[in-house]
Design an enzyme around this catalytic site. Structure first.
Site, PDB file in Angstrom:
ATOM      1  N   ALA A 176       1.002  -1.223   0.085  1.00 59.79           N
ATOM      2  CA  ALA A 176       0.013  -0.364  -0.502  1.00 59.79           C
ATOM      3  C   ALA A 176       1.179   1.075   0.349  1.00 59.79           C
ATOM      4  CB  ALA A 176      -1.145  -0.008   1.710  1.00 59.79           C
ATOM      5  N   SER A 177       0.650   2.483  -0.647  1.00 62.93           N
ATOM      6  CA  SER A 177       1.548   3.181  -1.212  1.00 62.93           C
ATOM      7  C   SER A 177       2.153   4.608   0.148  1.00 62.93           C
ATOM      8  CB  SER A 177       1.184   3.483  -2.795  1.00 62.93           C
ATOM      9  OG  SER A 177       1.513   2.701  -4.022  1.00 62.93           O
TER      10      SER A 177
END
Length: 372
Positions: free
Chosen positions: A81-82
């Protein structure tokens, strides 16, 4: 959570769609102080888990294409998850409008798709994930959250032609070649937003490409540096040092350079590194650790066994060794000189054009382009 950059049009979506709803029980957030990924369990330490879920840090959710087991970090991060600030920057670049049809390449946790669904309607979002297990987890998370996005297990490099055309395509993996299929599947005037770079290094820069009225090309400027896991179809195979540096001293040329380490490398996301990556094709560079005031930087040719090494020193002129059909350091030094002569352009002065024949980088205008 978005690094102070959240705009009013996206604020309701980020408020309504928390990243925590899409993260697994065990995560590996990047600890900024430690400079490494650490394991955090929601069961064992819910407060810390929630703190990282809400923090502006990247969170690894899979290692080694799913082969990894245990709590310790694996060898290579392969799904994540950025950072929320990066997610927002790319969604801002995408410039979606209510009712736009959007294709996402790289579902990951499903959080980005859920944000898009909140903005344009779940029925208008299609997301493609190459890893079957990752796709299934994202599908489940989206269903639990109530975002009925269509999740497809497949190779996003091919796009999703059966649901085309799209008004927007967003890519959440680093790309080394933009497939023309993405251009073909985007409406004229539509946008493609993708982290793009060359095999020179792991860094990317976000390309914001507008599809031409005739649908035969897409072109646009870069908006800023980022770093993403690479599209699986475009990962660089391991570069083995011993396959390059063979033979004795007579097999290499020796010289020196007046460039210093800081002049050539700058910061991690410096514009000179990006410029050199665009001007020295089919080359990979490795920055070694500094020891006793000396740092070697290696350049490896990707189409032959040419190599170069520059040994930067804190207290003197840098020495250079080169071998093979190409003189890679000479090319890199010339690229740096070109960047200087052009007024040290930042990332946003560069751009990319994609056609059926290939892709070209440019400076200031597509009329000043070269193949990459």
């Amino acid at each position: 959570m978005s690094g102070g950059a959240l705009s009013s049009e996206w604020a309701p979506s980020f408020d309504a769609v928390p990243r925590s709803a899409f993260l697994p029980e065990l995560i590996w957030p990047f600890d900024m102080k430690a400079g490494t990924s650490i394991a955090v369990s929601r069961t064992d330490d819910p407060a810390v888990w929630c703190g990282y879920a809400d923090a502006d840090v990247p969170v690894v959710t899979q290692w080694d294409d799913g082969e990894h087991t245990g709590r310790d970090p694996g060898q290579v991060s392969t799904s994540s998850a950025s950072m929320p600030s990066v997610v927002f920057r790319m969604l801002r670049d995408l410039d979606v409008r209510p009712g736009n049809r959007v294709l996402e390449i790289g579902t990951g946790t499903g959080w980005n798709a859920a944000l898009l669904a909140h903005r344009v309607g779940a029925e208008n979002v299609v997301t493609v994930e190459v890893d079957g297990a990752v796709a299934e987890r994202a599908r489940s998370a989206l269903e639990r959250f109530g975002a009925g996005v269509r999740v497809i297990h497949g190779d996003g490099y091919e796009g999703c032609p059966e649901s085309a055309p799209y008004d927007r395509i967003i890519v959440t993996a680093g790309v080394r070649h933009v497939p023309f299929a993405w251009v073909e599947q985007t409406r004229p005037g539509g946008l493609i937003v993708a982290p793009w770079g060359t095999h020179y290094g792991n860094g990317d820069c976000v390309a914001r490409l507008a599809v031409a009225a005739d649908g035969q090309s897409a072109s646009g400027a870069f908006t800023g540096p980022v770093e993403f896991m690479k599209l699986r179809a475009q990962r660089l195979p391991p570069v083995v040092h011993g396959d390059y540096v063979t033979g004795g001293p007579g097999d290499r040329d020796t010289s020196s350079t007046s460039l210093t380490e800081n002049m050539f490398l700058g910061e991690r996301f410096s514009s000179q590194r990006f410029a050199v990556s665009l001007r020295v094709p089919h080359c990979h560079h490795v920055i070694a650790d500094k020891r006793d005031g000396a740092r070697p930087v290696w350049l490896y040719g990707l189409t032959d066994r040419s190599w170069a090494c520059v040994m930067f020193r804190d207290d003197g002129e840098a020495r250079v060794w080169q071998s093979g059909p190409r003189r890679l350091w000479s090319e890199a030094e010339a690229a740096h000189r070109w960047w200087e002569n052009e007024g040290r352009p930042g990332h946003d002065r560069f751009g990319l054009t994609v056609t059926a024949e290939g892709q070209a980088a440019w400076l200031d205008t597509p009329n000043r382009s070269w193949p990459v």
